[in-house]
Design a protein around this motif. Structure first.
Motif, PDB file in Angstrom:
ATOM      1  N   PRO A 111      -2.415   0.215   5.339  1.00  0.00           N
ATOM      2  CA  PRO A 111      -2.767  -0.561   4.149  1.00  0.00           C
ATOM      3  C   PRO A 111      -4.272  -0.756   4.020  1.00  0.00           C
ATOM      4  CG  PRO A 111      -1.035  -1.640   5.423  1.00  0.00           C
ATOM      5  CD  PRO A 111      -1.573  -0.545   6.267  1.00  0.00           C
ATOM      6  N   ALA A 162       0.841  -1.195   0.000  1.00  0.00           N
ATOM      7  CA  ALA A 162       0.000   0.000   0.000  1.00  0.00           C
ATOM      8  C   ALA A 162       0.875   1.244   0.000  1.00  0.00           C
ATOM      9  CB  ALA A 162      -0.906  -0.009   1.219  1.00  0.00           C
ATOM     10  N   GLY A 207       1.647  -3.146   4.057  1.00  0.00           N
ATOM     11  CA  GLY A 207       2.341  -2.006   3.495  1.00  0.00           C
ATOM     12  C   GLY A 207       3.825  -2.098   3.786  1.00  0.00           C
TER      13      GLY A 207
END
Length: 372
Positions: A40, A35, A90
């Motif tokens: 995320p 992300a 992420g």
């Protein structure tokens, strides 16, 4: 992953079982979507696995003897696993949560058929390649256990990895790995040791550690797909579980080799159990007991079709020859369809007792897996 936009997609997701949130992290060469924002975006993940027992060799139709690796299924359909959840990853944060139901691995396993929390964790990366993770997760033990059930060539794990490894538990884990063709990964953590995600109810604790090396362009936590060239992964692990009435020390090693359509997966494990505070609770063993198991599996993918054969040995007490001495062979084939989101296959399980009394307990089954 985009949200489902059709009734069929919504139905599939509603029926789905979530893949364990750590599945992406378990593949040493996986390139999970990252992300761009600090938090995320959550993505739905799901898995459904259904079994059809086509034939079951019964010792006794009314009271079949219990045995390792034998769920004693009569001919018919059952839902082996069903889970549903969300995950996100992420650069600095990852998380996962899933719930589900599942049937017992065999007739000696606990099975309450209730809806339970499967995974619930959050991870933070202070530097690239190093993750600190807390929550409910699998301890870093056994390659086959860490593989997602949707990635198993024969739809089920071996007796060795089911009976000689700890289950999901609440705890803290450190996960460090390098990138590139030659990769090192180190994982270690401390867990409650009681398998209860709501907290700890005793002084027992579980510690676990795993070290592994992988070389090659493909991941080593799935047998099908990603064979751009020769890949090998080797690992060793250790755990010590200080339960209320029994202390268990386990060691093991495993290997995965992939080249072209071929794969070879092998694992060996040994556990030493000894009674502890027997005045507090009844121990699972009455004296020091050594258990061991090993298996080897080979397969070859012809496009989406993957036949495989696994041979395994297991002994639940090396000091005696009894019904706990098992030799088994599983042969089957799986078709990986729709980019491996759907798996359809079948196989035959032949079980031979090498100690005690021989039982008629072979099984032929078909399976279907939907992985989101």
């Amino acid at each position: 992953m985009q949200k489902p936009s059709s009734p069929l997609s919504l139905l599939a997701l509603g029926l789905g079982l979530v893949l364990p949130g750590a599945a992406l992290a378990d593949d040493d060469n996986a390139s999970a979507p990252k992300a761009s924002s600090p938090i995320p975006k959550p993505q739905p993940i799901a898995l459904v696995q259904a079994w059809l027992t086509a034939y079951d060799m019964d010792e006794n139709a009314q009271a079949d003897p219990a045995g390792y690796g034998d769920p004693e299924d009569d001919p018919g359909l059952k839902l082996r696993r069903a889970r549903l959840g969300l995950e996100g990853e992420g650069d600095m944060l990852r998380y996962g949560v899933s719930v589900g139901v599942g049937s017992a691995f065999d007739s000696l396993s606990d099975d309450d058929h209730g809806v339970e929390l499967v995974d619930a964790f959050v991870g933070y990366a202070p530097v690239q390649g190093l993750w600190l993770q807390a929550g409910v997760m699998k301890p870093p033990i056994s390659r086959e256990q860490l593989m997602s059930s949707s990635k198993l060539a024969l739809a089920e794990r071996s007796v060795t990895s089911e009976w000689l490894t700890p289950g999901r538990d609440a705890g803290l884990m450190v996960d460090w790995k390098t990138e590139g063709d030659a990769r090192v990964r180190l994982r270690g953590g401390g867990f409650n040791g009681n398998g209860d995600f709501l907290g700890d109810d005793n002084n027992g604790k579980l510690v676990a550690a795993r070290a592994e090396f992988a070389y090659g362009p493909s991941g080593t936590y799935k047998t099908w797909g990603g064979r751009e060239g020769f890949t090998i992964g080797v690992a060793g692990d250790f755990f010590y579980d200080m339960d209320v009435a029994v202390d268990t020390m386990g060691v093991g090693g495993d290997m995965m080799i992939k080249v072209q359509g071929f794969h070879f997966l092998a694992e060996g494990r040994m556990n030493d159990l000894k009674p502890a505070n027997t005045d507090v609770a009844a121990p699972g063993v009455l004296s020091k007991t050594t258990r061991w198991g090993a298996f080897g599996q080979v397969g070859y993918a012809f496009g989406p079709v993957e036949p495989a054969v696994r041979f395994e040995l297991f002994d639940d007490d090396t000091d005696v020859d009894d019904q706990g001495d098992l030799m088994a062979m599983t042969a089957g084939v799986t078709g990986h369809l729709l980019d491996d989101h759907v798996g359809v296959g079948g196989g035959y399980v032949m079980r031979l007792e090498t100690g005690g009394r021989s039982l008629a307990n072979d099984t032929a089954r078909l399976w279907m897996t939907l992985a989101w």
